[in-house]
Scaffold this active site. Structure first.
Site, PDB file in Angstrom:
ATOM      1  N   GLU A 182       0.787  -1.198  -0.099  1.00  0.00           N
ATOM      2  CA  GLU A 182      -0.222   0.092  -0.072  1.00  0.00           C
ATOM      3  C   GLU A 182       0.663   1.103   0.081  1.00  0.00           C
ATOM      4  O   GLU A 182       1.628   1.297   1.018  1.00  0.00           O
ATOM      5  CB  GLU A 182      -0.974   0.008   1.298  1.00  0.00           C
ATOM      6  CG  GLU A 182      -2.054  -0.977   1.279  1.00  0.00           C
ATOM      7  CD  GLU A 182      -2.658  -0.863   2.563  1.00  0.00           C
ATOM      8  OE1 GLU A 182      -2.826   0.229   3.135  1.00  0.00           O
ATOM      9  OE2 GLU A 182      -3.550  -1.939   2.900  1.00  0.00           O
ATOM     10  N   ASP A 233      -6.274   8.823   9.584  1.00  0.00           N
ATOM     11  CA  ASP A 233      -4.825   8.319   9.903  1.00  0.00           C
ATOM     12  C   ASP A 233      -4.643   9.039  11.232  1.00  0.00           C
ATOM     13  O   ASP A 233      -4.699  10.112  11.614  1.00  0.00           O
ATOM     14  CB  ASP A 233      -3.727   8.634   8.865  1.00  0.00           C
ATOM     15  CG  ASP A 233      -3.907   7.914   7.648  1.00  0.00           C
ATOM     16  OD1 ASP A 233      -4.254   6.811   7.760  1.00  0.00           O
ATOM     17  OD2 ASP A 233      -4.175   8.472   6.530  1.00  0.00           O
ATOM     18  N   TYR A 288     -10.511  -5.138   3.116  1.00  0.00           N
ATOM     19  CA  TYR A 288      -9.609  -4.449   4.210  1.00  0.00           C
ATOM     20  C   TYR A 288     -10.484  -4.483   5.519  1.00  0.00           C
ATOM     21  O   TYR A 288     -11.294  -3.469   5.483  1.00  0.00           O
ATOM     22  CB  TYR A 288      -8.953  -3.169   3.724  1.00  0.00           C
ATOM     23  CG  TYR A 288      -7.999  -2.724   4.541  1.00  0.00           C
ATOM     24  CD1 TYR A 288      -7.923  -2.927   6.073  1.00  0.00           C
ATOM     25  CD2 TYR A 288      -6.891  -1.964   3.842  1.00  0.00           C
ATOM     26  CE1 TYR A 288      -6.889  -2.328   6.878  1.00  0.00           C
ATOM     27  CE2 TYR A 288      -5.868  -1.321   4.831  1.00  0.00           C
ATOM     28  CZ  TYR A 288      -5.800  -1.781   6.170  1.00  0.00           C
ATOM     29  OH  TYR A 288      -4.888  -1.071   6.865  1.00  0.00           O
TER      30      TYR A 288
END
Length: 285
Positions: free
Chosen positions: A60, A71, A186
C-alpha cells in the site's frame, strides 16, 4: 449503477494472482504501507523498491494529503513530511513507474483520499495510474453511495477498488460495502484511527469468519499491528496482515532533528519488514 462484484472482476490482475499464489503456498500475505516520498523522493523510491525482497507480498502506497482524517499521528506526520519534500499525485505515480522497471509482479495499491484525485481529474488519474502500474485503490472517504465518483470508473479502467470494513459494519450495512469491492476486503480491526491499540485475537477471528460468509474475496486485517508476533496472530486466520504505522514510525525514528534520513535508516526499516514477514510466514507452522 452497481453490480455484484463480490467475486473479483479483475480476476487476472496482480492482486488476484498474488493471493492465489499465497493460497497455494498455504500462508497469509504481508501487506506493507509507506507514504509516497516520505521524507523525500529518493528515500521513498529506495524503500518502495526494497519492500518485495524484504518480504512484502503486496504494497500500500499512501498518497500524501494535508488532512488525512482516518490516519493517526504517525501517518499524518509522514504525509506532511512528504508534502514538504515536494510529493504530489504525479510524483507518486512516478515512484510507481520507477518501481515497475524493477518489479513486474508485486501488487501496488494506492491509499488515500478523494480530494487530490478529484483535483487531478478522475479519468486522467485512472489512465495515468493504470499506465504507471497501479493495481488498486483504497480511498477512505468515498462511501458506497458515491461509487459513481471513482469506484465504478476505476473498475471499468481495470483498477481494483478496495473497501474498508470495521467492527461497526453490521450485517445490514455489509452488503452495500461489499458491492463493487474488488481485490480484497480490508478489515479495520479497531474502531478509530491508524496506529492505535490492537484488537483482541478472538474479535479478529470472529470478524474474519463473518466476512468470509459474505464474500469470496481475500480478507486482509490491519490497524494496530506493530510487532511480528501480532502480525503472526492475524496471519493465522486472515489472508493477509497489514502493517503501516509501525513501519512509518520506524522510518521516522531514523530521521535527524532536521527531518533528514540518517545513514542506514532505509536498511533498518527494511530489516523490520523482514522481521514482520518472518512472523507472517511462520504463522501457520
Amino acid at each position: 449503477m452497481s453490480a455484484d462484484l463480490s467475486a473479483d472482476p479483475i480476476s487476472d490482475g496482480r492482486i488476484a494472482r498474488r493471493f492465489a499464489s499465497l493460497k497455494a503456498e498455504g500462508r497469509a500475505g504481508l501487506i506493507t504501507f509507506i507514504t509516497a516520498g516520505d521524507p523525500d523522493a529518493a528515500t521513498g523510491q529506495a524503500l518502495l523498491d526494497g519492500l518485495p525482497a524484504a518480504g512484502a507480498d503486496l504494497i500500500e502506497l499512501g498518497m500524501p494529503f494535508t488532512d488525512p482524517m482516518a490516519d493517526g499521528p504517525a501517518i499524518q506526520a509522514s504525509s506532511l513530511r512528504a508534502l514538504a519534500g515536494g510529493m504530489s499525485v504525479r510524483r507518486t505515480l512516478e515512484l510507481v513507474r520507477g518501481f515497475r522497471t524493477k518489479d513486474a509482479d508485486t501488487p501496488i495499491i494506492l491509499m488515500g483520499y478523494y480530494n487530490p484525485i478529484d483535483s487531478y481529474g478522475v479519468d486522467r488519474f485512472l489512465a495515468d495510474a493504470k499506465a504507471a502500474g497501479v493495481d488498486g485503490l483504497i480511498v477512505v472517504d468515498l462511501p458506497p453511495e458515491e461509487d459513481d465518483e471513482l469506484c465504478i470508473p476505476a473498475l471499468k479502467a481495470g483498477v481494483s477498488f478496495v473497501r474498508l470494513t470495521t467492527p461497526t459494519t453490521d450485517d445490514q450495512r455489509l452488503p452495500a460495502v461489499l458491492t463493487n469491492n474488488s481485490g480484497f476486503i480490508y478489515y479495520v480491526s479497531i474502531a478509530g484511527i491508524t496506529g492505535t491499540a490492537s484488537a483482541a485475537n478472538t474479535a479478529v477471528d470472529a470478524a474474519v469468519a463473518r466476512l468470509k460468509r459474505h464474500t469470496a474475496l481475500p480478507v486482509a486485517v490491519g490497524f494496530g499491528i506493530k510487532t511480528p508476533a501480532q502480525a503472526a496472530e492475524v496471519a493465522r486466520v486472515a489472508d493477509a496482515a497489514v502493517v503501516g504505522s509501525a513501519i512509518v514510525t520506524r522510518l521516522a525514528d531514523g530521521l535527524d532533528a532536521g527531518g533528514k534520513v540518517r545513514p542506514g535508516t532505509v536498511e533498518d526499516v527494511l530489516g523490520f519488514v523482514r522481521e514482520l514477514a518472518g512472523g507472517v510466514r511462520g504463522a501457520r507452522g
